[in-house]
Structures are given as C-alpha cells and as structure tokens.
Design a protein around this motif. Structure first.
Motif, PDB file in Angstrom:
ATOM      1  N   ILE A 247      -4.971  10.438   7.650  1.00  0.00           N
ATOM      2  CA  ILE A 247      -4.231   9.314   7.082  1.00  0.00           C
ATOM      3  C   ILE A 247      -5.125   8.611   6.065  1.00  0.00           C
ATOM      4  CG2 ILE A 247      -3.022   7.140   7.563  1.00  0.00           C
ATOM      5  CD1 ILE A 247      -2.778   8.091  10.483  1.00  0.00           C
TER       6      ILE A 247
ATOM      7  N   CYS B 156       0.821  -1.206   0.000  1.00  0.00           N
ATOM      8  CA  CYS B 156       0.000   0.000   0.000  1.00  0.00           C
ATOM      9  C   CYS B 156       0.852   1.252   0.000  1.00  0.00           C
ATOM     10  CB  CYS B 156      -0.961   0.007   1.186  1.00  0.00           C
ATOM     11  SG  CYS B 156      -0.274   0.673   2.704  1.00  0.00           S
TER      12      CYS B 156
ATOM     13  N   TYR C 104      -0.248  10.769   4.401  1.00  0.00           N
ATOM     14  CA  TYR C 104      -0.672  11.273   5.707  1.00  0.00           C
ATOM     15  C   TYR C 104      -0.141  12.677   5.982  1.00  0.00           C
ATOM     16  CZ  TYR C 104       4.055   9.651   6.885  1.00  0.00           C
ATOM     17  OH  TYR C 104       5.414   9.436   6.908  1.00  0.00           O
TER      18      TYR C 104
ATOM     19  N   ARG D  44       0.829   4.802   1.878  1.00  0.00           N
ATOM     20  CA  ARG D  44       0.246   5.479   3.041  1.00  0.00           C
ATOM     21  C   ARG D  44       0.520   6.967   2.887  1.00  0.00           C
ATOM     22  NH1 ARG D  44       1.746   2.847   8.468  1.00  0.00           N
ATOM     23  NH2 ARG D  44       3.862   3.434   7.872  1.00  0.00           N
TER      24      ARG D  44
ATOM     25  N   LEU E 137      -4.890   5.151   3.146  1.00  0.00           N
ATOM     26  CA  LEU E 137      -4.132   4.039   2.584  1.00  0.00           C
ATOM     27  C   LEU E 137      -4.688   3.695   1.207  1.00  0.00           C
ATOM     28  CD1 LEU E 137      -3.953   1.622   5.669  1.00  0.00           C
ATOM     29  CD2 LEU E 137      -2.343   3.425   5.039  1.00  0.00           C
TER      30      LEU E 137
END
Length: 317
Positions: free
Chosen positions: A144, A135, A139, A137, A146
């Motif tokens: 956040i 994945c 943020y 990520r 994904l």
C-alpha cells in the motif's frame, strides 16, 4: 478493511486479549507516542492514532458499520477480549499521524478502480484544477502507498516502513506498476491548523474496559450454557435410543417379560444425566442377567447380552 501502509513497526502481531489495553494506552500517552495501533479482527478493523501522546482518533470499520471515538474504542476492547484480534503498532511523525486521521475521517471519491484503466494524467489534472486536499491510495494485496495532496498539489508519499512523508516517489510509485494495482481517491477537509482533543482526557478507559469485560463474560457464559443444554439434549436423545435398543433386544430374546425386565434394570442402574460409557452399562447387564434367570436359561441370556453389548457400542460413540 482499512488500507494503510504499515509505517515503522514498533510491535507486530500481538494478542491484545492478553494485554491490559487501558494501561498500555496510558503508557503510550505518558511516553509521548506518535503513530497508530491497528487491530485486525474477524468482524472488522480498528485504528487508534496518537500524536505526541494524545489519543486524537479512534475508528472501527466493519462491512456495514463505522464507529468513531469512544464507540470505536469500546468495540476494539470487546474484539480484543473476545480473542478475535491481532494488534500491530507503528510509529509515525506528528504531521503524518494528523494526515492519517484526516484521511480516515474524510470522504471516498473513488474506490477500488483498477489502475490500468485510469487516465492518471487526467486524474491528477482534475485534482489540481479542483484544488483537492486528500490522497491517492494505490495498493495491491501485499503493498500500500499513499500520495497526499493539499489544494491540488502533492505533499509527499507514505509507504510501508515510512515514519514520515517522503519526497522520493520511487518506492510508492513502484506499487502502481505491480499487477492488479488499484487506486482510491480520498478527500480530507479542514486539516490545516487542526487541533484535536485528547480522547483519553475525556473518557474513562478503565470503565470502558470493565464494561467490555462484563459483556464478553456474559456472552461467554451464554454460549457455554447453550452448549451445555445442547449437549444434554444430545445425551438424553442418545440414552433414549440406547434404552429403546436394549428393550427391543430383550423382547426379541425373552418376549414381553424381557422388555419389562430391561426397563426395570435401566431404571435402577443407568445414569439419567450425562453421557453413557461401557462402564455405565456393566451394572445394567449384571442386573438384567440376574433377573432373567427366573424366565430363561443361560444360553438365551448369554445370546441376549452378547447382542446387547455389540449393538450398544454404536450408541456410546
């Protein structure tokens, strides 16, 4: 710190130190819960993942250590009992719970890269070319998201408030447009067809909980004993300084005989342990005044006592 979207909240900001965690976990097991529990402590973060009532994963991550399975559960118990943690519980779908497990136990390829410095098209092309499963990520401090991939192709998106992977990228990609957004690239392996054991089926959580309770109790007693010793040393030092002041003052007014009388009065009347108060000094002044009548007049005695009482306050704070 473990960065995960918050999911669909069940309960948030619980003090786990006030909860019998083994019982709580058994209730989640019995209710077929799917989701994750997040324990945020001063020393690190713990994650416990359930899938259809099975405790499939436990992780505790600190700056310089990472614990998994039973070691992680034991550490989570200890941090909770010590009063250092907050607990959040989030509901997820079974597939998403499994994906989160694979993510947490996978490999970090890139971490903390500023998104504005990344060629996203080139990165996505590389993921597709290498058929990466894992994945992205994305943020900021507050949000956040994904983006999951399997064999280089996007599977779906997970952001705050989601229960399942979503196909709509708007919410997740909006995080990428926020100031200061960063990106991690994480690789998971062997997720397809993964069947995970139930950690609660092979661990005695009650025994882990009891062991954690005993350890925290020992540490608390040790801290209390040390604090008591330090306090007693402090009080002893203060008593010695006070007695030295009283002796010096008596000698200044009555000579060497005054110092001797002050020592004898202190020995007879002052407590040898604990803190001293003005009330504790009253018998000392009374005893010294009576003894001093044999060697000095009322004026000298009153002057001495007045100076003693005024100066002694500094040692009683």
């Amino acid at each position: 710190m473990i960065l995960l979207p918050r999911g669909n909240p069940v309960k948030e900001r619980i003090d786990p130190g006030k909860v019998n965690l083994p019982d709580a976990l058994r209730k989640l097991q019995g209710g077929g819960f799917t989701g994750y529990l997040r324990f945020d402590a001063k020393s690190g973060t713990g994650i416990v993942i359930f899938q259809n009532g099975k405790l499939i994963s436990a992780l505790f991550e600190a700056d310089r250590e990472q614990l998994i399975a039973y070691d992680a559960i034991a550490r989570i118990f200890e941090e909770s009992l010590a009063g250092n943690a907050l607990l959040d519980i989030y509901k997820l779908s079974p597939d998403l719970a499994l994906s989160i497990h694979a993510l947490l136990h996978g490999e970090v390829l890139y971490k903390g890269q500023e998104l504005k410095l990344i060629d996203i098209k080139a990165l996505l092309g590389k993921l597709k070319e290498d058929q990466v499963s894992g994945c992205l990520r994305i943020y900021t401090r507050e949000r956040i998201a994904l983006i999951f991939y399997r064999n280089g192709s996007p599977l779906g998106f997970f952001h705050d408030g989601s229960t399942d992977m979503e196909t709509n990228a708007d919410t997740s990609m909006s995080v990428a447009r926020l100031p200061g957004a960063k990106i991690d690239v994480l690789i998971s392996r062997g997720q397809e067809g993964m069947v995970l054991a139930d950690l609660m089926g092979t661990a005695d959580l009650g025994a882990l909980w009891k062991k954690a309770q005993e350890r925290i109790a020992r540490e608390r007693r040790s801290r209390e004993d040390e604090a008591s010793r330090n306090q007693e040393l402090h009080e002893k030092d203060r008593r010695l300084k006070l007695q030295g002041f009283l002796r010096t003052t008596a000698e200044g007014h009555l000579g060497k005989i005054g110092a001797s009388l002050a020592d004898k009065a202190a020995e007879k009347t002052l407590p040898q342990t604990g803190g001293l108060t003005e009330t504790d000094l009253a018998p000392f002044f009374e005893n010294l005044a009576k003894a001093a009548k044999l060697v000095a007049g009322p004026s000298a005695i009153n002057s001495m006592l007045e100076e003693m009482k005024k100066g002694a306050r500094a040692f009683l704070k």
